[in-house]
Design an enzyme around this catalytic site. Structure first.
Site, PDB file in Angstrom:
ATOM      1  N   CYS B 296       0.890  -1.527   0.087  1.00 42.47           N
ATOM      2  CA  CYS B 296       0.262   0.269   0.205  1.00 42.47           C
ATOM      3  C   CYS B 296       1.150   1.564   0.058  1.00 42.47           C
ATOM      4  O   CYS B 296       0.238   1.822  -0.786  1.00 42.47           O
ATOM      5  CB  CYS B 296      -0.912  -0.502   1.652  1.00 42.47           C
ATOM      6  SG  CYS B 296       0.092   0.442   2.811  1.00 42.47           S
ATOM      7  N   ASP B 420      -7.637   5.440  -1.539  1.00 47.66           N
ATOM      8  CA  ASP B 420      -7.406   3.771  -0.834  1.00 47.66           C
ATOM      9  C   ASP B 420      -6.493   3.051  -2.204  1.00 47.66           C
ATOM     10  O   ASP B 420      -6.933   2.326  -2.875  1.00 47.66           O
ATOM     11  CB  ASP B 420      -8.643   3.740  -0.160  1.00 47.66           C
ATOM     12  CG  ASP B 420      -7.906   2.338   0.530  1.00 47.66           C
ATOM     13  OD1 ASP B 420      -7.291   1.596   0.208  1.00 47.66           O
ATOM     14  OD2 ASP B 420      -9.126   2.163   1.919  1.00 47.66           O
ATOM     15  N   HIS B 422      -5.388   0.123  -1.155  1.00 49.56           N
ATOM     16  CA  HIS B 422      -5.628  -1.247  -1.811  1.00 49.56           C
ATOM     17  C   HIS B 422      -6.440  -1.708  -1.789  1.00 49.56           C
ATOM     18  O   HIS B 422      -7.260  -2.717  -2.143  1.00 49.56           O
ATOM     19  CB  HIS B 422      -6.716  -0.971   0.696  1.00 49.56           C
ATOM     20  CG  HIS B 422      -5.218  -0.408   1.242  1.00 49.56           C
ATOM     21  ND1 HIS B 422      -5.377   0.683   2.168  1.00 49.56           N
ATOM     22  CD2 HIS B 422      -4.384  -1.484   2.414  1.00 49.56           C
ATOM     23  CE1 HIS B 422      -4.658   0.566   2.892  1.00 49.56           C
ATOM     24  NE2 HIS B 422      -3.714  -0.389   3.105  1.00 49.56           N
TER      25      HIS B 422
END
Lengths: 347, 463
Positions: B296, B420, B422
């Site tokens: 990440c 994000d 992820h």
């Protein structure tokens, strides 16, 4: 399943009227236009007599068929095809023989038709499309009975055999053909990367081919409408003796988008400049707009191509007299027309 | 942003050709200029034709405006042209763009430059001219590209006249560039780039020589910055800053600025502070790299690198995981066996890599517990106002990218715009915005007890 040839009755008159010396053969050309469904023959012209220099050639072969001067026949075909307006081309050959030679006539015709196609199409700058008809017609006429035998050969296939075809005389085959015309500005610049004739020939051919591709890809408007699809050619007027369509040709300026310049050291360059006037005819049987566009484009390419050929032949003859300078050639000599009188209907 | 409704963009390739007897001689410059003069005559001649892409429309701009479509005359509003354009068949990407009514920028009308050959100016019979002296034959494609911003009621004729003028000016600019960068018989292709500058300049076009990197064009940019009164500390005219036309897809497939499709939260008395410019969304599983569960921070770093590349600060490509790891080994931060591993990195490593690979310095902000982030509104607001770069935040076991805040100076209320890394799916804007992979979050989003480090990249002061 063979092809159908619709032949103008003027051609019938001409063929019937051909005089042959006893025991000898006469060859000639057939011209018109092919379309996928049928073919239209509007012109027949006999191979002119060749003025022989020096001693007349002794008979080589067993029969007069062997004496046919293939080179002369094909040269005549090339000259005539250069002079035909757009849309019209050589469709085949006819051969008049005395009855005793009739059975060998087919072989002679086959030899001739392949040789002729090869010679005429050499140096052609455009490619045939899938729709183009590659059959050529051979017509054998018996000088005594006037009986005709009509067959076709696919000249793209050297192994092809004769296929039967229909030969139908009709009135008015050559009347009311729509005509397209335009004047095209030509400005082609061709660098010569070497001075040997092989190299200059290749440069000329590549340079003209590039230009020809631009013409083929050009956007074509006929009477103001895009000539792209299978819609019928619209003349916008009630059919008169012939209707005249205007053509606008617009080039796509499509070049390779290189990000570098090409610089070549050349031994010279050739420029072809000027305006050519082009015409094309399209048959009167529900012609499609895009075929008309194709006919005029091919005429433009053929016209420029044959002019350049003539210039270069001229240059070759006069070679040596102008070195290192700019030489400006204008075509002064026009070929004599070998045109059937009835062609005037179309011109 | 642009006030206009339309951008008319005209492209076409004209071939520049000339013959030079002696490329190093004094004559060559005037020969080159003569060829450009001929090209300028060509575009002002009556044989020039504009076609509107995906339409049957043809316009002759230099013959008192003739068009192939009767209803389009010189008095027509340029917006009338839209009814003739066949829209492309919608793939799913296109239809999602159409659903997106929020961000409808100007409509781009693409046109091509063509040349009619059937209205010859003269009537001279064809001739063949042969030159038999040794010459350097130069052929170069000139990739003309002109753009005009207009409002919908502007007359079509005015647009076309404007485009012809733009063509002329561009040829003159190209001539200048060609002459300036020519060395003997070596020519560089002049390439036009469009830039959207702050008003009143608007959409301008600059011609740069192909193959000369931005680093060598500093002086040219300085002149232009002066001319257009642009700030001298940030790039506006590097090739990477070129205007991205709304109808053009990005060839690399990454999504750009997914956040613009979101509505900011409506907080009373709060102001919006957002990332400036363009970034690409990098996330798990992209580029055939399975970094699910460990990559990440690497992806957040890639997003930041993409920002510096697209704003023109660097020309290097966005680094891969391996290149990032190698950079950390090179600066002595990690042992060689780090390369090829699946070890996590944090803000300090992100700062080190940005410095090593991009020459970019970053500020580190430390927060001892997640709950404190809610008090960092002023710092973050200032950051987005002055630097405007994406912020990498690492803490707990997660890394994210902060793209902006909505913050009230009075009430202290704050929301964070989060990208994000992820996300493991494909580049589907609908999913990414609907499911909050790019979305506005409140202070409760952070682990209230974990400590966080933020890496705030600083813009280099350069043009």
């Amino acid at each position: 399943m063979g092809r159908s040839y619709f032949v103008d009755e003027a051609v019938e008159e001409y063929l019937v009227g051909i005089q042959t010396a006893p025991g000898s053969c006469v060859t000639g050309l057939l011209a018109g236009q092919s379309s996928p469904q049928r073919d239209f023959v509007v012109l027949a012209v006999q191979t002119p007599h060749r003025e022989s220099e020096g001693q007349p050639k002794a008979s080589r072969g067993v029969s007069p068929l062997d004496d046919i001067d293939v080179e002369w026949v094909t040269e005549h075909a090339k000259q005539v095809s250069r002079m035909l307006p757009g849309g019209l081309s050589i469709l085949g050959l006819f051969l008049v023989t005395p009855p005793e030679l009739s059975k060998d006539a087919q072989n002679a015709l086959k030899r001739l038709i392949f040789a002729m196609d090869k010679y005429i199409t050499k140096g052609r700058l455009w490619e045939l499309s899938e729709e183009d008809v590659t059959d050529q017609v051979t017509l054998h006429i018996c000088s005594k009975t006037k009986k005709t035998v009509c067959k076709t050969f696919d000249v793209k296939d050297p192994k092809s055999s004769a296929k039967p075809a229909d030969w139908k005389y009709q009135t008015g085959v050559s009347s009311s053909w729509p005509m397209l015309s335009c004047s095209v500005e030509v400005d082609v610049q061709i660098p010569m990367t070497g001075s040997s004739s092989d190299i200059t020939d290749k440069c000329m051919k590549d340079g003209l081919r590039r230009w020809a591709k631009q013409i083929e890809a050009a956007c074509c408007l006929i009477n103001g409408r895009h000539a792209l699809d299978d819609s019928e050619l619209v003349s916008g007027q009630v059919k008169t003796s012939f209707c005249h369509s205007s053509v606008i040709l617009i080039l796509h300026l499509k070049l390779d988008e290189r990000s570098s310049a090409l610089v070549q050291l050349c031994s010279g360059s050739v420029k072809v400049r000027g305006v050519v006037h082009c015409r094309a005819y399209i048959h009167n049987n529900k012609p499609k707009a895009r075929h008309a566009a194709q006919a005029i484009k091919r005429d433009i390419i053929n016209t420029v191509c044959s002019r350049v050929e003539m210039f270069l032949e001229d240059l070759l003859i006069n070679e040596g007299s102008h070195k290192g300078t700019v030489v400006h050639h204008v075509l002064r000599v026009l070929l004599e027309g070998i045109v059937h009188p009835k062609m005037k209907n179309l011109s | 942003m642009l006030q206009c409704d339309f951008i008319f963009r005209l492209k076409g390739i004209l071939e520049f050709a000339c013959q030079l007897d002696n490329p190093n001689g004094v004559q060559s410059q005037s020969t080159i200029s003569k060829s450009f003069q001929d090209l300028r005559s060509k575009v002002t001649s009556k044989n020039i034709v504009f076609t509107v892409c995906n339409s049957p429309v043809l316009i002759w701009p230099n013959t008192g405006f003739q068009s192939s479509v009767e209803s389009l005359t010189e008095a027509s509003a340029c917006g009338d042209i839209l009814q003739w354009i066949e829209s492309d068949d919608g793939g799913s990407k296109k239809s999602s763009k159409k659903k997106d009514k929020k961000k409808s920028g100007p409509t781009v009308v693409n046109m091509k430059l063509l040349f009619e050959v059937t209205e010859p100016a003269g009537n001279t019979a064809p001739s063949l001219i042969r030159v038999s002296t040794q010459q350097h034959c130069v052929k170069m494609p000139l990739p003309l590209d002109c753009a005009l911003s207009v409002t919908t009621d502007e007359r079509l004729e005015t647009v076309c006249t404007g485009l012809v003028e733009a063509l002329n000016k561009q040829l003159a600019d190209m001539e200048e560039v060609v002459l300036q960068y020519r060395k003997g018989s070596s020519f560089l292709v002049p390439q036009p780039f469009h830039f959207q500058l702050p008003e009143p300049a608007g959409l301008i076009t600059v011609v740069y020589p192909a193959g000369v990197p931005d680093s060598q064009l500093q002086a040219v940019r300085e002149d232009l910055h002066r001319k257009f009164e642009l700030p001298c500390d940030r790039p506006y005219l590097r090739r990477a800053n070129a205007f991205h036309f709304p109808d053009a897809a990005y060839k690399d497939g990454y999504l750009r600025n997914p956040h613009i499709h979101l509505n900011p939260p409506n907080i009373e008395d709060a102001k919006l502070y957002l990332v400036q410019g363009v970034y690409s969304y990098h996330h798990y599983m992209q580029d055939h790299v399975d970094d699910n569960g460990w990559g990440c921070a690497y992806r957040s770093l890639q997003t930041i690198c993409s920002w510096f590349q697209q704003q023109g600060y660097v020309e290097t490509a966005v680094p891969t995981h391996t290149q990032i790891q190698q950079a950390l080994v090179d600066v002595g931060d990690k042992e060689p066996r780090f390369v090829g591993s699946r070890q996590w990195i944090g803000s300090i490593e992100v700062q080190a890599v940005l410095n090593q690979l991009l020459g970019v310095t970053s500020k580190i902000m430390f927060v001892s517990q997640g709950s404190e982030l809610a008090t960092k509104g002023r710092e973050l607001a200032n950051h987005f106002q002055t630097e405007g770069t994406p912020v990498m935040i690492g803490g707990g076991v997660l890394a994210h990218t902060i793209l902006g805040v909505v913050w009230s100076e009075n009430t202290g209320q704050i929301r964070f715009l989060i990208l994000d890394p992820h996300y493991t799916g494909g580049e589907d804007l609908q999913t990414i915005t609907d499911k909050g992979w790019c979305g506005w979050k409140g202070p409760e989003f952070w682990d209230q007890n974990a400590y966080y480090n933020l890496c705030l990249p600083q813009r280099p002061k350069t043009i």
